[in-house]
Design an enzyme around this catalytic site. Structure first.
Site, short mmCIF file in Angstrom:
data_model
loop_
_atom_site.label_atom_id
_atom_site.label_comp_id
_atom_site.label_asym_id
_atom_site.label_seq_id
_atom_site.Cartn_x
_atom_site.Cartn_y
_atom_site.Cartn_z
N GLY A 11 101.85 16.49 84.31
CA GLY A 11 100.48 16.07 84.13
C GLY A 11 100.14 14.90 85.62
NE ARG A 21 98.51 3.06 101.01
CZ ARG A 21 98.76 2.18 101.59
NH1 ARG A 21 98.58 0.91 100.68
NH2 ARG A 21 97.64 1.21 102.25
NE ARG A 72 101.76 20.88 82.47
CZ ARG A 72 101.77 19.42 81.99
NH1 ARG A 72 103.29 18.91 81.92
NH2 ARG A 72 100.49 19.19 81.52
CG ASP A 103 110.23 12.29 79.23
OD1 ASP A 103 109.54 13.18 79.20
OD2 ASP A 103 110.22 11.58 78.30
CB THR A 127 102.13 10.11 82.21
OG1 THR A 127 101.65 10.59 80.85
CG2 THR A 127 103.51 9.71 81.56
CG ASP A 129 100.05 10.92 76.55
OD1 ASP A 129 98.81 10.76 77.27
OD2 ASP A 129 100.73 11.83 76.61
CG ASP A 131 104.70 9.78 77.18
OD1 ASP A 131 104.61 9.72 78.33
OD2 ASP A 131 104.27 10.76 76.40
NE ARG A 173 101.17 16.01 74.89
CZ ARG A 173 101.74 16.27 76.29
NH1 ARG A 173 102.58 17.31 75.99
NH2 ARG A 173 102.36 15.36 77.53
CB ALA A 188 87.91 0.33 67.27
CD GLN A 253 90.82 10.35 76.31
OE1 GLN A 253 92.36 9.80 76.42
NE2 GLN A 253 90.56 11.73 76.47
#
Ligand code: ADP
Length: 322
Positions: A11, A21, A72, A103, A127, A129, A131, A173, A188, A253
């Site tokens: 992604g 760069r 992908r 990963d 990424t 995420d 993660d 995820r 929040a 996002q």
């Protein structure tokens, strides 16, 4: 080492261009030729490889996405397909490969370095995420976080004007970092993440007691990997009667101009990846820990669980949102 190549895979994430760069400029500064591989592993197999010059990465540091494109390529899990990619590197005399991605992308790089000893590989974590083991932060996380904050601040205006509960579904995820950091940043009332068990009844009770105390609106941030925003609303309405609306932030996002933090992180990690290649290192992912550049063997990145959810921060968000 005289020639290296760089690709972006998986992604896309804001800051990937800044990382490319840095790889290109740091390599050329060290008299190393650099090749850009377009479309990730797909382009490696299809030989979509072009030499990059200093000017090739001009005017890219501020752009989201990746000018090398990402794709992908599930076939890259097959050794015969990887062999084609390895041949395309070898025929140009390329001895080092920087892979910017998640990963899954690191696994492809690890296979290349196992199957061809003449090619060193280094992974750079890109990424939104956040993660990936072996780093406190991934490239793109900070930009996505700021995009969420900007969106929720706007939604909050409507929430307070109409005394509504807004449930905002964000990406993540398996990792609740985006939800946690965004939740703390926007104040929040509730944050729902895959790492923590969810008790919708308790959330409903907290919203109800807030309303009794005079609270006009509530913001709930839910990480998509835990449940959808709509499922959360459906469950909540079983316990309380509130005007609840769902907003799924989706792909906004992933885009946008990278923040200063992401540009700096991408530049440091991209430059460090080239340093490691020049030092003869291979099969490692770079990262940042306690603001220091670090590298970790791919094997450890896949098996370790050092990118831990910050429970103290999660507890603090609860204390601050009573
Ligand atoms: P990410 O890098 O963000 O985790 P993916 O999991 O989609 O994204 O992986 C990106 C690409 O990396 C895949 O399309 C595939 O080409 C390659 N890849 C993923 N897993 C492996 C694997 N086990 N072996 C070889 N290549 C892989």
């Amino acid at each position: 080492m005289k020639k290296i190549a760089v690709l972006t895979s998986g992604g896309d994430a804001p800051g990937m261009n800044a990382a490319v760069r840095a790889v290109v400029r740091k390599a050329i500064y060290n008299n190393v030729e650099v090749y850009g591989i377009f479309q990730g592993y797909q382009g490696l197999v299809n030989d979509e490889i072009e030499k990059l010059e200093l000017g090739s990465v001009g005017d890219t540091i501020q752009r989201g996405g990746t000018f090398l494109y990402s794709a992908r390529c599930p076939e890259f899990k097959e050794a015969s397909v990887r062999q084609k990619g390895i041949e395309n590197l070898k025929k140009r005399g390329i001895e080092g490969l920087v892979v910017i991605g998640g990963d899954g992308s690191y696994r492809g790089a690890q296979r290349i370095s196992e199957e061809c000893k003449e090619i060193q590989t280094i992974g750079v974590p890109g990424t939104i995420d956040n993660d990936i083991n072996g780093t406190d932060f991934t490239i793109g996380f900070d930009t996505a976080l700021n995009t969420i904050i900007e969106s929720v601040d706007k939604i909050r205006d409507t929430a307070s004007s109409h005394a509504r509960t807004f449930i905002i579904e964000v990406m993540g995820r398996d990792c609740g970092d985006l939800a946690l950091w965004a939740g703390m940043s926007v104040g929040a009332e509730t944050i729902i993440v895959p790492e923590m068990s969810v008790d919708i009844r308790e959330i409903a009770e907290r919203i109800e007691s807030g309303i009794k105390r005079g609270k006009k609106h509530s913001i709930i941030i839910v990480a998509e990997g835990c449940m959808s925003g709509q499922a959360c609303a459906d469950e909540l309405l079983k316990y309380i009667n509130v005007d609840a609306r769902v907003s799924v932030l989706g792909h906004i996002q992933r885009g946008g101009s990278p923040t200063g933090n992401d540009r700096v992180l991408a530049s440091r990690l991209g430059g460090f990846a080239v340093d490691l290649l020049l030092n003869g290192e291979t099969a490692q992912g770079v990262g940042i820990k306690d603001n220091q550049l670090v590298s970790t063997p791919f094997d450890d990145i896949f098996t370790a669980n050092d990118h831990k959810f910050n429970h103290k921060m999660y507890e603090l968000t609860k204390e601050l949102s009573i």
